[in-house]
Design a protein around this motif. Structure first.
Motif, PDB file in Angstrom:
ATOM      1  N   LEU A 149       0.915  -1.247   0.017  1.00 47.91           N
ATOM      2  CA  LEU A 149       0.016  -0.020   0.211  1.00 47.91           C
ATOM      3  C   LEU A 149       1.021   1.364  -0.037  1.00 47.91           C
ATOM      4  CD1 LEU A 149      -2.643  -0.893   2.577  1.00 47.91           C
ATOM      5  CD2 LEU A 149      -2.967  -1.455   0.260  1.00 47.91           C
ATOM      6  N   ASP A 150       0.473   2.292  -0.744  1.00 47.21           N
ATOM      7  CA  ASP A 150       1.232   3.700  -0.468  1.00 47.21           C
ATOM      8  C   ASP A 150       0.570   4.488   0.501  1.00 47.21           C
ATOM      9  OD1 ASP A 150       2.913   5.344  -2.866  1.00 47.21           O
ATOM     10  OD2 ASP A 150       1.901   6.360  -1.467  1.00 47.21           O
ATOM     11  N   LEU A 151       1.518   4.890   1.122  1.00 50.44           N
ATOM     12  CA  LEU A 151       1.040   5.814   2.262  1.00 50.44           C
ATOM     13  C   LEU A 151       1.120   7.686   2.194  1.00 50.44           C
ATOM     14  CD1 LEU A 151       3.167   3.966   4.967  1.00 50.44           C
ATOM     15  CD2 LEU A 151       0.674   4.041   4.828  1.00 50.44           C
ATOM     16  N   VAL A 152       1.284   7.837   0.919  1.00 51.49           N
ATOM     17  CA  VAL A 152       1.467   9.377   0.710  1.00 51.49           C
ATOM     18  C   VAL A 152       0.067   9.749   0.299  1.00 51.49           C
ATOM     19  CG1 VAL A 152       2.780  11.291  -0.579  1.00 51.49           C
ATOM     20  CG2 VAL A 152       3.753   9.101   0.276  1.00 51.49           C
ATOM     21  N   ASP A 153      -0.293  10.890   1.046  1.00 49.92           N
ATOM     22  CA  ASP A 153      -1.439  11.962   0.694  1.00 49.92           C
ATOM     23  C   ASP A 153      -1.185  12.988   1.115  1.00 49.92           C
ATOM     24  OD1 ASP A 153      -3.835  12.591  -0.202  1.00 49.92           O
ATOM     25  OD2 ASP A 153      -5.145  11.565   0.903  1.00 49.92           O
ATOM     26  N   PRO A 170      -3.446   2.426   9.356  1.00 48.95           N
ATOM     27  CA  PRO A 170      -4.507   3.633   9.582  1.00 48.95           C
ATOM     28  C   PRO A 170      -5.684   3.689   8.674  1.00 48.95           C
ATOM     29  CG  PRO A 170      -2.286   4.418   9.564  1.00 48.95           C
ATOM     30  CD  PRO A 170      -2.525   2.870   8.995  1.00 48.95           C
ATOM     31  N   ALA A 171      -6.752   4.129   8.887  1.00 42.17           N
ATOM     32  CA  ALA A 171      -7.993   4.627   8.026  1.00 42.17           C
ATOM     33  C   ALA A 171      -7.557   5.321   6.833  1.00 42.17           C
ATOM     34  CB  ALA A 171      -9.030   5.137   9.006  1.00 42.17           C
ATOM     35  N   GLY A 172      -8.055   5.370   5.601  1.00 40.28           N
ATOM     36  CA  GLY A 172      -7.713   5.812   4.615  1.00 40.28           C
ATOM     37  C   GLY A 172      -6.495   5.350   3.522  1.00 40.28           C
ATOM     38  N   VAL A 173      -5.644   4.462   4.627  1.00 42.28           N
ATOM     39  CA  VAL A 173      -4.722   3.802   3.575  1.00 42.28           C
ATOM     40  C   VAL A 173      -4.979   2.487   3.045  1.00 42.28           C
ATOM     41  CG1 VAL A 173      -2.304   2.611   3.603  1.00 42.28           C
ATOM     42  CG2 VAL A 173      -3.119   4.712   5.220  1.00 42.28           C
ATOM     43  N   THR A 174      -5.629   2.466   1.894  1.00 41.55           N
ATOM     44  CA  THR A 174      -6.287   1.528   1.119  1.00 41.55           C
ATOM     45  C   THR A 174      -5.874   0.980  -0.196  1.00 41.55           C
ATOM     46  OG1 THR A 174      -7.776   2.990   0.175  1.00 41.55           O
ATOM     47  CG2 THR A 174      -8.423   2.139   2.351  1.00 41.55           C
ATOM     48  N   GLY A 175      -5.234   1.750  -0.916  1.00 41.41           N
ATOM     49  CA  GLY A 175      -4.783   1.454  -2.145  1.00 41.41           C
ATOM     50  C   GLY A 175      -3.294   1.530  -2.406  1.00 41.41           C
ATOM     51  N   THR A 176      -3.020   1.098  -3.808  1.00 33.67           N
ATOM     52  CA  THR A 176      -1.587   1.056  -4.158  1.00 33.67           C
ATOM     53  C   THR A 176      -1.086   2.532  -4.765  1.00 33.67           C
ATOM     54  OG1 THR A 176      -2.253   0.240  -6.206  1.00 33.67           O
ATOM     55  CG2 THR A 176      -1.634  -1.470  -4.687  1.00 33.67           C
ATOM     56  N   GLY A 177      -2.106   3.418  -4.594  1.00 34.52           N
ATOM     57  CA  GLY A 177      -1.422   4.688  -5.350  1.00 34.52           C
ATOM     58  C   GLY A 177      -1.502   5.923  -4.299  1.00 34.52           C
TER      59      GLY A 177
END
Length: 453
Positions: free
Chosen positions: A164-168, A302-309
């Motif tokens: 999973l990618d963690l950057v947002d 954590p919540a919101g960490v759901t995808g590979t992008g």
């Protein structure tokens, strides 16, 4: 907006009041307003996939929404999860056996009379759960006088690595010439390690990323720089990995407006095809891009960490640019047909870029000179609005732009065939259709005349 805090005690008092009020219905009448409009309550939980029993837990948001209802809440029945998964709820929820009741969360917000809150639920695979096991979770939204509404969500166990990618991130105040540190961070949420990964990044036009020897670089059709890196190493379950010095990115003179730097991670062994239409080449570089473990392994994702992008969003870079209208002057006699070529030129250095919104840029409006009639137009241009309803206003033609970006140095034109009906009319004009992403630095040249004599 205001925060609404609903305590456990308040929930229990509300439930007690509901029972007492029902038992004494002949003693104290319910207010007419409550009977006529009890309000409504709804809840929503997405389908959930968790990794095997040794993987970190996954945080999923259960959303609760209500308008006008008393004591809005959601009751969750966990019976269908037996042997498949467990679910842990926050302290403001009340658990009785396999049933959990959560009031409107303390962090709920009131926007225009509608309360919306999220209940973070941590799901884990149950001990002994195998790959492919599925269970169901039933949840019921209700208020004191509303009709209950019950739905179900499926919980599935999938064994294996799960990158999973963690950057947002969102960044403001970026200016041309800045050196921007772009974060890169991933976590393996699965129950098996990942050996080597592929990292793909995309930098919109104007942004210039640093060079790494284990990456390849190319340019796509909208002038974005595409970077594909092969990153070696073992990425253990739950372990966060980062590019510790971050990815240095220069904000070049072509940068203009809002930008979105995207990144995508995948195990190298199962990576998909490379970006299409992009010729990737290595660059000379002294350093390699390496992702290093940071901190202890995560017990819960954590919540919101759901995808590979992931993404880093730059807000409104105020780069310099000048779009110039290109008019025309032609001669001819009454009855003749003449061709005029009109359009826009981007003098740069900034490049209008609408790839975030998906819109086109560089479109323009053309008003033919009075005393002429358009008898031929390109397929990319059409009448703007209803000509018959325009009254005495001159006909206006809209012409599409060159695409999602308007490169510096590009002249975008369209040719019209005009029949000369008279030579006493006023000049026509050409100008941009909209000023994207803002009025340019020299608005005095945004409108140009079109004359026939």
């Amino acid at each position: 907006m205001r925060s609404v805090h609903v305590t456990r005690g308040r929930l229990l008092r509300g439930l007690t009041a509901l029972v007492v009020g029902t038992a004494t219905v002949g003693v104290a009448a319910v207010p007419a307003m409550a009977q006529d409009d009890p309000g409504w309550v709804s809840a929503w939980l997405d389908e959930v996939t968790v990794s095997g029993p040794t993987a970190p837990g996954r945080t999923v948001q259960l959303t609760l929404t209500s308008t006008g209802a008393t004591q809005p809440r959601v009751t969750v029945d966990l019976t269908g999860l037996a042997g498949v998964a467990t679910a842990a709820f926050p302290d403001f929820c009340v658990t009785e056996g396999t049933s959990v009741t959560c009031p409107m969360p303390p962090t709920a917000v009131d926007e225009f009379g509608t309360l919306t809150g999220t209940v973070p639920v941590v799901f884990r695979a149950a001990p002994g759960a195998t790959d492919g096991a599925t269970g169901s979770l039933a949840y019921t939204a209700l208020g004191e006088q509303t009709e209950p509404s019950t739905q179900q969500a499926t919980i599935t166990v999938r064994s294996g690595p799960d990158l999973l990618d963690l950057v947002d991130e969102s960044v403001s105040g970026v200016a041309v010439g800045d050196s921007l540190p772009v974060p890169v961070a991933v976590v393996n949420a699965g129950d098996q390690p990942v050996v080597d990964l592929r990292l793909t990044l995309r930098f919109p036009v104007g942004l210039i990323p640093a060079s790494y020897r284990n990456c390849r670089y190319g340019t796509d059709r909208v002038l974005a720089t595409v970077v594909v890196c092969t990153v070696r190493g073992t990425f253990a379950p739950g372990q966060r990995h980062e590019l510790r010095q971050k990815l240095t990115t220069t904000v070049g003179p072509a940068t203009l407006g809002s930008k979105r730097i995207s990144q995508f991670v995948e195990p190298l062994a199962s990576a998909g095809p490379l970006p299409s239409g992009v010729k990737l080449k290595h660059r000379e570089a002294e350093q390699g891009l390496r992702l290093r473990p940071v901190g202890k392994a995560l017990d819960v994702i954590p919540a919101g960490v759901t995808g590979t992008g992931g993404q880093t969003h730059l807000r409104s870079v105020q780069g310099a640019f000048d779009v110039v209208a290109q008019g025309a002057t032609v001669t001819g006699a009454v009855g003749e047909t003449v061709r005029v070529t009109v359009g826009l030129r981007n003098e740069g250095p900034g490049v209008p870029d609408a790839t975030n919104s998906g819109d086109g840029v560089g479109g323009f409006l053309f008003v033919p000179p009075a005393g002429t009639t358009v008898v031929g137009n390109p397929s990319s241009c059409w009448l703007n609005g209803d000509e018959e309803s325009a009254g005495d206003a001159p006909a206006t033609w809209y012409c599409n732009g060159p695409g999602s970006v308007f490169p510096a140095g590009l002249t975008h034109t369209a040719a019209f065939d005009l029949r000369i009906d008279s030579l006493s009319g006023t000049p026509g004009e050409v100008q941009p259709f909209g000023r994207y992403p803002r009025v340019d630095d020299n608005p005095g040249n945004d409108v140009a005349p079109v004359t026939v004599g």
